[in-house]
Design a protein around this motif. Sequence first.
Motif, PDB file in Angstrom:
ATOM      1  N   GLN A  89      -0.301   4.378   0.266  1.00 21.64           N
ATOM      2  CA  GLN A  89      -1.651   3.827   0.246  1.00 21.64           C
ATOM      3  C   GLN A  89      -2.334   4.248  -1.043  1.00 21.64           C
ATOM      4  N   SER A  90      -3.232   3.392  -1.520  1.00 26.30           N
ATOM      5  CA  SER A  90      -3.944   3.723  -2.750  1.00 26.30           C
ATOM      6  C   SER A  90      -4.757   4.994  -2.530  1.00 26.30           C
ATOM      7  N   GLY A  91      -4.640   5.909  -3.477  1.00 23.79           N
ATOM      8  CA  GLY A  91      -5.368   7.158  -3.384  1.00 23.79           C
ATOM      9  C   GLY A  91      -4.565   8.286  -2.741  1.00 23.79           C
ATOM     10  N   GLN A  92      -3.371   7.998  -2.222  1.00 23.33           N
ATOM     11  CA  GLN A  92      -2.542   9.031  -1.618  1.00 23.33           C
ATOM     12  C   GLN A  92      -1.351   9.321  -2.521  1.00 23.33           C
ATOM     13  N   GLU A  93      -0.937  10.566  -2.547  1.00 18.88           N
ATOM     14  CA  GLU A  93       0.201  10.933  -3.377  1.00 18.88           C
ATOM     15  C   GLU A  93       1.513  10.769  -2.629  1.00 18.88           C
ATOM     16  N   ALA A  94       1.561  11.214  -1.397  1.00 21.64           N
ATOM     17  CA  ALA A  94       2.802  11.164  -0.631  1.00 21.64           C
ATOM     18  C   ALA A  94       2.930   9.828   0.105  1.00 21.64           C
ATOM     19  N   GLY A 120      16.882   2.559  13.528  1.00 24.65           N
ATOM     20  CA  GLY A 120      16.226   1.344  13.059  1.00 24.65           C
ATOM     21  C   GLY A 120      16.029   1.363  11.562  1.00 24.65           C
ATOM     22  N   VAL A 121      14.983   0.697  11.119  1.00 25.90           N
ATOM     23  CA  VAL A 121      14.671   0.580   9.693  1.00 25.90           C
ATOM     24  C   VAL A 121      13.463   1.459   9.389  1.00 25.90           C
ATOM     25  N   VAL A 122      13.556   2.219   8.308  1.00 25.72           N
ATOM     26  CA  VAL A 122      12.468   3.096   7.881  1.00 25.72           C
ATOM     27  C   VAL A 122      11.902   2.534   6.582  1.00 25.72           C
ATOM     28  N   ILE A 167       3.968   7.247   3.122  1.00 23.38           N
ATOM     29  CA  ILE A 167       3.963   7.283   4.582  1.00 23.38           C
ATOM     30  C   ILE A 167       5.207   6.529   5.041  1.00 23.38           C
ATOM     31  N   GLU A 168       5.969   7.126   5.953  1.00 23.63           N
ATOM     32  CA  GLU A 168       7.154   6.455   6.481  1.00 23.63           C
ATOM     33  C   GLU A 168       6.833   5.824   7.820  1.00 23.63           C
ATOM     34  N   ARG A 169       7.248   4.557   7.935  1.00 25.46           N
ATOM     35  CA  ARG A 169       7.074   3.832   9.193  1.00 25.46           C
ATOM     36  C   ARG A 169       8.465   3.477   9.698  1.00 25.46           C
ATOM     37  N   THR A 170       8.772   3.869  10.926  1.00 21.93           N
ATOM     38  CA  THR A 170      10.082   3.590  11.517  1.00 21.93           C
ATOM     39  C   THR A 170       9.948   2.440  12.503  1.00 21.93           C
TER      40      THR A 170
END
Length: 116
Positions: A55-60, A48-50, A62-65
Motif C-alpha cells: 500500500q502507498s505509504g507502507q514499507e513492508a 493456495g496462491v499468495v 502485505i501478503e494475502r493468501t
Amino acid sequence: MTNLLMHDSRRLVLPLDTTVDALIEFDRAHRRWPERVTLHGARLGPSGVVISVRQSGQEAPIERTYSLAIVAAAIIHYCAKMRVPVPKNGGPRPPLRLVASDPVAEDVIRLTYVPA
C-alpha cells in the motif's frame, strides 16, 4: 438399451500471471481488493496462491493468501468475463469435488476435480 456412465474431464492450465489477474478481478468484484496498492509479487503456497501487495505509504508488503476454493471461483469468474468457450451438453452437470492441487511448474498450478 444399456446405461452408459460418462465422465466429463476438462483441463484448464493458466499461468500464475493470469491466475493473479483472475484473483484481482474477483476481489474487485466483491469489493475486497484494497485501494491504492502495488502488486509486489505472487507465488504458489502450500494451501493456495499468495499475493504480496504494498500500500502507498507502507514499507513492508502485505501478503494475502487465497485458498484453492477462492482460486477456483476466481478462475470461473474470469473465464465467464473473458468469454472462454465452454462446451455445453444441454444437461445438468454433476457436482464436482476438488481432489488435488499440484504445482506443475514454478508459476502454474493444476486443480483436479472429480464428480462428487
